[in-house]
Write an enzyme that holds these catalytic residues in place. Structure first.
Site, short mmCIF file in Angstrom:
data_model
loop_
_atom_site.label_atom_id
_atom_site.label_comp_id
_atom_site.label_asym_id
_atom_site.label_seq_id
_atom_site.Cartn_x
_atom_site.Cartn_y
_atom_site.Cartn_z
N ASP A 179 34.99 9.82 -89.24
CA ASP A 179 36.09 9.60 -90.19
C ASP A 179 36.96 10.83 -90.33
OD1 ASP A 179 35.46 7.02 -90.59
OD2 ASP A 179 34.53 7.28 -92.56
N ARG A 205 36.06 -7.61 -87.96
CA ARG A 205 35.17 -6.46 -87.70
C ARG A 205 33.78 -6.98 -87.35
NH1 ARG A 205 36.23 -2.38 -92.64
NH2 ARG A 205 34.93 -1.02 -91.36
N SER A 243 27.48 8.02 -84.99
CA SER A 243 27.66 8.41 -86.39
C SER A 243 26.32 8.75 -87.07
CB SER A 243 28.35 7.30 -87.19
OG SER A 243 29.47 6.81 -86.51
N ARG A 294 42.02 2.23 -85.06
CA ARG A 294 42.56 3.53 -85.46
C ARG A 294 43.08 4.36 -84.29
NH1 ARG A 294 38.21 5.22 -90.23
NH2 ARG A 294 39.44 4.31 -91.90
N LYS A 319 37.42 -0.12 -87.01
CA LYS A 319 37.47 0.25 -88.43
C LYS A 319 38.54 -0.58 -89.15
CE LYS A 319 34.17 3.20 -88.37
NZ LYS A 319 33.78 4.33 -89.13
N SER A 347 30.52 6.66 -99.27
CA SER A 347 29.26 6.29 -98.61
C SER A 347 28.09 6.43 -99.57
CB SER A 347 29.02 7.18 -97.40
OG SER A 347 30.12 7.13 -96.56
N ASP A 405 36.60 -0.01 -102.66
CA ASP A 405 35.31 -0.31 -102.01
C ASP A 405 34.16 -0.34 -103.01
OD1 ASP A 405 36.65 -0.50 -99.68
OD2 ASP A 405 35.33 0.83 -98.54
N LYS A 416 41.56 2.49 -101.51
CA LYS A 416 40.24 2.13 -100.96
C LYS A 416 39.21 3.22 -101.28
CE LYS A 416 38.49 -0.14 -96.86
NZ LYS A 416 37.14 0.30 -96.61
N ARG A 445 42.87 5.96 -94.53
CA ARG A 445 42.84 7.25 -93.82
C ARG A 445 44.13 7.52 -93.04
NH1 ARG A 445 38.53 9.14 -95.56
NH2 ARG A 445 36.66 7.87 -95.73
#
Ligand code: DC
Length: 646
Positions: A316, A122, A197, A347, A343, A23, A49, A415, A391
């Site tokens: 996350d 997405r 978030s 998930r 996501k 991030s 990413d 990623k 993840r």
């Protein structure tokens, strides 16, 4: 299919220096590009990413220079991209896609933004709607509200109030916040609905402040970007370690004794996911924290507690709680996690599917998941699927504390954490293995079984699996040369080993698999690559606590290459023929030494000449010639080597 097989783990401890935060990395790169002046970014995350963001910036004409050792020099463009027409491919990088959409929509050029198919599923409609309010010309090329997007130059009407929904993804607000200073005038953002978030918005605001833009925040509903805001390079920026990546190692410490320390995030972190440590402490883990480190150990009682937790603040890292929950003494409920559904994959659904494969009871709802562990974990032969979601792969590595595990397509960790599994191996202690390889009738079976019994460890007679496959094929009327059919039989073997007994489909077959005919058949089917592949994970499933002694031809080279003790046990072919002859006579079976000798020579030849996993002494194995050694002496030697290795 690609996979990684993880052995059952006994404990985890040590120290891990974390890779840079995804991030923060992508926010810093974009702001460094937009800023006036040159920025040196240190400790940048090197992953898919960030690679997408770096590529996109280069396409847009931003000067980016790799300095080595995770450092980059970014020559800021002062708000105006030199390239006015471009097509950008952003893979599945949500952080890059959302923030570049907002920035380019206000930048006055003609751009298309595309990604992989999942990126096109997405949602991005809330951001597009907000950008249209200030006059941006953004078209959804396939389906309204979703990428791919086309952006055309437009008359931007800055100032006033922009409304944006905050309950699907906080990345929309992040994108808008980072882009609005480009207009130069005061702008107010009003968030519609509950903002999810929030900690990620804190990262955005802190990073913008680092580049000289102070947003005025009124609760979590209104944000004012002051007039005259201009991004200016702060010179050198260090990227913090990734707090979400820290969660896997902290959970490892909490499940596997510990202490396990992560370096790169701590009390002073600007990332919300450091609060994962609090969640782990609620589950009973012992957690300590310094300015830039966190350390976790198992609860004094040994077992984690099940918890009920609102996870809005750690979306996350909360995924890591879902697999840690497998080791709790009761059910765990993770609430307020609706964002999981949009996501890298859905998930909640993915997590529920895979946890069920391990034997857990799982309940899922629109915005929650409840996990109730049910005794010992299972080792699904089909492996754990990862849904192209980094993840998922990292979370499920924790489950190997309960059972050996195959994780499918583990490369998706690239990623955010390309060398995750190497680091994971560096701080975990797997169940130990003594691998004993050697030719037919070298006495491996006898020695391995005795060593296992002295140590109280499990025993794998891998040759028995090839013999069982040959017997099952014969009974099914399948030729031993029919590779695909025999491999199918190997994959579906219904066998049970206990003590000296071997049962297939419930029937005792310990004797039936030792005939000379089945010995020849085993040697033939063992040369078929598909059969060896089908039996690989089945053999690794024998590696259970407290330890395993495995005998065969490729235990040390292929099946357990990380075995702490590797032995190549042999004896002259004459001695081996005599031993086999005596064995048969003792069992009251008819025997003749000459054909046994010929057969052993033929089998040695076939086992050592075949193209897959041939019998050969690997460089790291200890050679033990037992021609003149008693069983007791041989066992003693093996035990001595294994003691040295522990
Ligand atoms: O060890 P054994 O005689 O029970 O083995 C039976 C056959 O299986 C033998 O021909 C070699 C083969 N085998 C193998 O290829 N790889 C192993 N790990 C074990 C046995």
């Amino acid at each position: 299919m690609d996979y990684i097989d993880l052995p059952e783990l006994l404990s985890a401890q040590g120290m891990v220096r974390l890779p840079g935060s995804k991030s923060i990395s992508n926010r810093v790169l974009l702001l460094a590009a937009l800023a006036e002046g040159v920025t040196e970014v240190r400790d940048l995350l090197e992953s898919d990413d960030t690679a997408r963001m770096l590529e996109a910036l280069a396409v847009l004409g931003v000067g980016v220079e790799a300095l080595g050792d995770h450092a980059y020099r970014v020559s800021g463009i002062g708000g105006d991209f030199p390239v006015k027409q471009a097509s950008l491919f952003l893979g599945n990088a949500g952080t890059a896609f959302r923030s570049l959409t907002a920035t380019l929509a206000l930048a006055g050029g003609h751009y298309t933004l595309t990604g992989i198919p999942r990126m096109h599923e997405r949602p991005i409609g809330d951001l597009v709607d907000a950008l249209r309010q200030v006059g941006a010309d953004v078209t959804c090329l396939e389906k309204e509200g979703f990428p791919p997007l086309e952006i055309r130059p437009a008359e931007i009407r800055p100032g006033g109030v922009v409304k944006i929904r905050g309950d699907v993804s906080s990345q929309f607000l992040t994108g808008l916040l980072m882009a609005l200073p480009l207009t130069g005038v005061e702008a107010t953002i009003e968030v519609v609905g509950e903002l999810i978030s929030k900690p990620y918005i804190e990262i955005t605001l802190a990073t913008m402040a680092r580049f000289g833009v102070q947003v005025v925040r009124d609760g979590w509903q209104r944000f004012v970007v002051p007039a005259g805001s201009v991004y200016r390079s702060p010179g050198v920026v260090y990227v913090e370690g990734d707090a979400s990546s820290a969660s896997y190692f902290l959970a490892l410490g909490a499940i596997g004794k510990g202490p396990l320390r992560v370096k790169g995030v701590g009390r002073d972190s600007i990332q919300g996911d450091v609060r994962f440590a609090e969640a782990l402490a609620l589950m009973g883990a012992r957690v300590e924290m310094g300015p830039n480190w966190i350390e976790a150990s198992a609860p004094v009682s040994g077992a984690l507690k099940g918890v009920e937790l609102d996870c809005n603040h750690i979306p996350d890292a909360a995924m890591t709680l879902a697999t840690a929950a497998l080791f709790a003494d009761g059910p765990t409920t993770l609430k307020n996690i609706a964002s999981w559904r949009v996501k890298e994959t859905d998930r909640i659904a993915a997590m529920a599917n895979e946890l069920r494969k391990l034997g857990a009871d799982v309940e899922e709802g629109a915005d929650y998941i409840r996990i109730a562990p049910r005794g010992a974990l299972l080792s699904p032969v089909c492996g754990i699927d990862t849904y192209d979601d980094h993840r998922m792969a990292m979370c499920f590595s924790l489950a190997s504390f309960g059972a050996p595990l195959r994780v499918n397509e583990p490369g998706c960790v690239a990623k955010t954490f390309p060398d995750y599994f190497e680091r994971f191996a560096g701080v975990t202690q797997p169940v130990p293995v003594i691998a004993i390889d050697g030719p037919s009738a070298s006495g491996k079976g006898t020695i391995a079984a005795r060593v296992a019994s002295v140590l109280g460890w499990h025993f794998l007679d891998s040759g028995a699996l090839y013999r069982l496959t040959a017997l099952a094929a014969q009974r099914a009327g399948v030729a031993w040369s029919d590779e695909a059919a025999v491999a199918g039989i190997a994959a579906g073997l219904d066998v049970e080993f206990s003590g000296d007994s071997i049962r297939m489909g419930g029937e005792e077959v310990g004797e039936a698999i030792r005939t000379e005919e089945i010995s020849s058949g085993a040697s033939l089917v063992a040369a078929l690559p598909a059969v060896r592949a089908a039996l690989l994970f089945r053999q690794r499933m024998f590696r259970r606590a407290p330890g395993l002694v495995a005998d065969g031809r490729d235990m040390g080279s292929v099946v357990f290459p990380d075995a702490g003790t590797k032995i190549f046990l042999t004896a002259s072919v004459e001695v081996r023929a005599k031993r086999r002859y005596k064995q048969l006579i003792d069992k009251g079976m008819p025997a003749n030494i000459e054909p046994i000798l010929l057969d052993l020579r033929a089998r040695d030849e076939r086992d050592s000449q075949r193209s897959v996993a041939p019998l050969q002494q690997s460089a790291d194995a200890n050679l033990l010639d037992t021609s003149d050694l008693s069983i007791e002496n041989t066992v003693e030697r093996v035990l001595a080597w294994s003691k040295m290795a522990s």
